[in-house]
Design a protein around this motif. Structure first.
Motif, PDB file in Angstrom:
ATOM      1  N   GLN A  69       0.847  -1.191   0.000  1.00  0.00           N
ATOM      2  CA  GLN A  69       0.000   0.000   0.000  1.00  0.00           C
ATOM      3  C   GLN A  69       0.885   1.245   0.000  1.00  0.00           C
ATOM      4  O   GLN A  69       1.897   1.294   0.682  1.00  0.00           O
ATOM      5  N   ARG A  70       0.482   2.220  -0.748  1.00  0.00           N
ATOM      6  CA  ARG A  70       1.171   3.504  -0.731  1.00  0.00           C
ATOM      7  C   ARG A  70       0.780   4.239   0.550  1.00  0.00           C
ATOM      8  O   ARG A  70      -0.231   3.945   1.170  1.00  0.00           O
ATOM      9  N   SER A  71       1.580   5.249   0.922  1.00  0.00           N
ATOM     10  CA  SER A  71       1.266   6.015   2.125  1.00  0.00           C
ATOM     11  C   SER A  71      -0.032   6.798   1.916  1.00  0.00           C
ATOM     12  O   SER A  71      -0.424   7.094   0.784  1.00  0.00           O
ATOM     13  N   LEU A  72      -0.665   7.138   3.022  1.00  0.00           N
ATOM     14  CA  LEU A  72      -1.924   7.870   2.953  1.00  0.00           C
ATOM     15  C   LEU A  72      -1.735   9.225   2.279  1.00  0.00           C
ATOM     16  O   LEU A  72      -2.604   9.670   1.519  1.00  0.00           O
ATOM     17  N   LEU A  73      -0.613   9.883   2.495  1.00  0.00           N
ATOM     18  CA  LEU A  73      -0.346  11.178   1.867  1.00  0.00           C
ATOM     19  C   LEU A  73      -0.267  11.044   0.347  1.00  0.00           C
ATOM     20  O   LEU A  73      -0.881  11.828  -0.382  1.00  0.00           O
ATOM     21  N   PHE A  79      -5.531  11.135  -5.281  1.00  0.00           N
ATOM     22  CA  PHE A  79      -6.978  11.284  -5.385  1.00  0.00           C
ATOM     23  C   PHE A  79      -7.368  12.700  -5.785  1.00  0.00           C
ATOM     24  O   PHE A  79      -8.222  12.895  -6.645  1.00  0.00           O
ATOM     25  N   VAL A  80      -6.748  13.698  -5.175  1.00  0.00           N
ATOM     26  CA  VAL A  80      -7.105  15.092  -5.445  1.00  0.00           C
ATOM     27  C   VAL A  80      -6.819  15.477  -6.900  1.00  0.00           C
ATOM     28  O   VAL A  80      -7.612  16.155  -7.541  1.00  0.00           O
ATOM     29  N   PHE A  81      -5.680  15.029  -7.425  1.00  0.00           N
ATOM     30  CA  PHE A  81      -5.287  15.454  -8.764  1.00  0.00           C
ATOM     31  C   PHE A  81      -5.717  14.505  -9.878  1.00  0.00           C
ATOM     32  O   PHE A  81      -5.931  14.952 -11.009  1.00  0.00           O
ATOM     33  N   PHE A 116      -8.209   0.909  -6.710  1.00  0.00           N
ATOM     34  CA  PHE A 116      -6.852   1.328  -7.054  1.00  0.00           C
ATOM     35  C   PHE A 116      -6.875   2.554  -7.957  1.00  0.00           C
ATOM     36  O   PHE A 116      -6.088   3.487  -7.774  1.00  0.00           O
ATOM     37  N   VAL A 117      -7.782   2.576  -8.911  1.00  0.00           N
ATOM     38  CA  VAL A 117      -7.880   3.730  -9.816  1.00  0.00           C
ATOM     39  C   VAL A 117      -8.282   4.976  -9.047  1.00  0.00           C
ATOM     40  O   VAL A 117      -7.817   6.072  -9.343  1.00  0.00           O
ATOM     41  N   THR A 118      -9.112   4.828  -8.043  1.00  0.00           N
ATOM     42  CA  THR A 118      -9.582   5.966  -7.268  1.00  0.00           C
ATOM     43  C   THR A 118      -8.516   6.519  -6.340  1.00  0.00           C
ATOM     44  O   THR A 118      -8.269   7.726  -6.330  1.00  0.00           O
ATOM     45  N   SER A 119      -7.876   5.650  -5.569  1.00  0.00           N
ATOM     46  CA  SER A 119      -6.968   6.165  -4.534  1.00  0.00           C
ATOM     47  C   SER A 119      -5.712   5.317  -4.335  1.00  0.00           C
ATOM     48  O   SER A 119      -5.110   5.372  -3.273  1.00  0.00           O
TER      49      SER A 119
END
Length: 125
Positions: A69-73, A79-81, A116-119
């Motif tokens: 898993q990637r970090s939450l940051l 997700f934002v971009f 995965f595509v979302t976040s």
């Protein structure tokens, strides 16, 4: 949770998953449109594979469950971009493909990859 048999998952998909998944995706997008309910919308998107075919997420109790898993940051910035608009296009393309018999396997694959595509959330660990 115990693993469900292929027969149970197939029956779920035929009788519930195919129509419930678009409802969950649209509800998640409605929640994502608000700032306050965004975490709930993301949680719903992460549950799409389970709603679609009772696919079970990675075990949260396993010691290596966070591996991969990637970090939450990083996931939040993605997700934002990218994630919010790409996942909208991805889910709609999957819904269109699901209408055809030929496109159904691709749509199933796409819906399973929606978290995965979302976040960048890896549903399988």
């Amino acid at each position: 949770m115990s693993d469900r048999s292929l027969l149970v998952r197939a029956l779920w998909f035929v009788f519930v998953g195919w129509w419930a998944t678009p409802i969950v995706v649209n509800a998640a997008w409605a929640l994502n449109a608000t700032i306050v309910l965004l975490p709930l919308g993301i949680k719903l998107i992460n549950l799409v594979p389970t709603v679609l075919s009772l696919k079970e997420p990675r075990s949260l109790s396993a010691p290596d469950s966070g591996r991969g898993q990637r970090s939450l940051l990083v996931r939040a910035v993605y997700f934002v971009f990218v994630g919010w608009w790409l996942s909208f296009l991805w889910a709609n393309a999957a819904a269109i493909l699901a209408v055809t018999v030929v496109g159904l396997p691709v749509a199933y694959w796409m819906f399973n990859r929606l978290p995965f595509v979302t976040s960048l959330y890896r549903f399988d660990g």
